[in-house]
Design a protein around this motif. Sequence first.
Motif, mmCIF file in Angstrom:
data_model
loop_
_atom_site.group_PDB
_atom_site.id
_atom_site.type_symbol
_atom_site.label_atom_id
_atom_site.label_comp_id
_atom_site.label_asym_id
_atom_site.label_seq_id
_atom_site.Cartn_x
_atom_site.Cartn_y
_atom_site.Cartn_z
ATOM 1 N N GLY A 1 0.808 -1.206 0.000
ATOM 2 C CA GLY A 1 0.000 0.000 0.000
ATOM 3 C C GLY A 1 0.842 1.257 0.000
ATOM 4 O O GLY A 1 2.045 1.225 -0.314
ATOM 5 N N PRO A 2 0.251 2.392 0.370
ATOM 6 C CA PRO A 2 0.972 3.663 0.375
ATOM 7 C C PRO A 2 2.197 3.629 1.283
ATOM 8 O O PRO A 2 2.211 2.936 2.306
ATOM 9 N N ASP A 3 3.227 4.393 0.909
ATOM 10 C CA ASP A 3 4.432 4.463 1.736
ATOM 11 C C ASP A 3 4.179 5.235 3.020
ATOM 12 O O ASP A 3 4.874 5.030 4.015
ATOM 13 N N ASP A 4 3.203 6.147 2.988
ATOM 14 C CA ASP A 4 2.861 6.921 4.176
ATOM 15 C C ASP A 4 2.304 5.984 5.249
ATOM 16 O O ASP A 4 1.296 5.301 5.027
ATOM 17 N N ALA A 5 2.943 5.958 6.421
ATOM 18 C CA ALA A 5 2.564 4.987 7.455
ATOM 19 C C ALA A 5 1.131 5.201 7.929
ATOM 20 O O ALA A 5 0.370 4.236 8.082
ATOM 21 N N ALA A 6 0.757 6.463 8.171
ATOM 22 C CA ALA A 6 -0.594 6.734 8.671
ATOM 23 C C ALA A 6 -1.644 6.371 7.614
ATOM 24 O O ALA A 6 -2.659 5.742 7.919
ATOM 25 N N GLY A 7 -1.385 6.743 6.357
ATOM 26 C CA GLY A 7 -2.320 6.419 5.284
ATOM 27 C C GLY A 7 -2.436 4.921 5.073
ATOM 28 O O GLY A 7 -3.536 4.395 4.837
ATOM 29 N N ASN A 8 -1.324 4.226 5.186
ATOM 30 C CA ASN A 8 -1.332 2.772 5.036
ATOM 31 C C ASN A 8 -2.173 2.128 6.125
ATOM 32 O O ASN A 8 -2.971 1.221 5.866
ATOM 33 N N LEU A 9 -1.998 2.601 7.362
ATOM 34 C CA LEU A 9 -2.740 2.041 8.486
ATOM 35 C C LEU A 9 -4.241 2.277 8.334
ATOM 36 O O LEU A 9 -5.056 1.372 8.545
ATOM 37 N N LEU A 10 -4.635 3.501 7.959
ATOM 38 C CA LEU A 10 -6.054 3.810 7.787
ATOM 39 C C LEU A 10 -6.664 2.967 6.673
ATOM 40 O O LEU A 10 -7.795 2.479 6.791
ATOM 41 N N LEU A 11 -5.908 2.790 5.591
ATOM 42 C CA LEU A 11 -6.405 1.971 4.482
ATOM 43 C C LEU A 11 -6.582 0.530 4.922
ATOM 44 O O LEU A 11 -7.578 -0.133 4.596
ATOM 45 N N MET A 12 -5.626 0.021 5.687
ATOM 46 C CA MET A 12 -5.714 -1.351 6.191
ATOM 47 C C MET A 12 -6.960 -1.562 7.041
ATOM 48 O O MET A 12 -7.676 -2.550 6.892
#
Length: 275
Positions: free
Chosen positions: A25-36
């Motif tokens: 997913g996205p490299d951005d950790a926060a964005g990746n977590l929200l997407l997950m």
Amino acid sequence: MNALIRAALVGAVVGLAQAVIAFHGPDDAAGNLLLMLFATLPLGMLLSWYAMLRNWWLASLLGQFALIALYVGLNVTAPVSVMVGFGAWRVGLIIMAAGACGYALGAGIALPVAAPVRVSAVGVAASLFLAAWSNQDVIALAAQSRAMTARDTSNVAPDLPGFRLDEVEVRGPELSLRYERAPDILLVEVLPETMPPAQACADEVDRHEDETCVQAAPDLWILRDDFGSVVFTAHGNTLVRLSGEDMDEKQLLAAAATLRPVGLWELAAPAYERP
């Protein structure tokens, strides 16, 4: 098939989707977590309906939020950034197990099941969290050790009396160490020797202005600028880069002189000691 088993299978598939997002997913950790955590809710609802769960929309909604709570709790005790040392497929299995437990818990709350079954669903999810919480150091150390074992590059570190090793990070073949002795902070990067120290120093000069490289000894180079110094040296099959905060050039050179091979536990254990 038992409704809780079907719910657990739904959760496992949702966990698999989350694992794919975590690694691709996205490299951005926060964005990746929200997407997950939230983008997989429609998938969970669709699969819950397909699995013919009673009150499928409520079961999937509760299952997703149980999974979110469980995953956040697990991530606090054993973050994915630590668990990646186990390898992608093992981390995927861990996330799938969390998904199965989360959806089984949600189904146990939402579906009309017997009280012992409901208590069992809650107990399994609680046991998973408590097991991770009570063994977080073991999980972290095991993951770190496995990651370091997989490296082709030697494990090298300085011998620094009075300094505390407070952070260890493994990124493929690269090893990063952070030592602290207030107010001094020493950063050590152990890299595969793909180039001599002179070239590594010159490459950094190419990326910055007002910097010069000076040879201090064979295979020992110093990058100097107005803000401080960085030392490059070779040790065995490694290229070692030393830099610091509130540390002068003489201290960096002294640290470079103490480099020696180290074992896994010497590197891994101090990184996760609790104050």
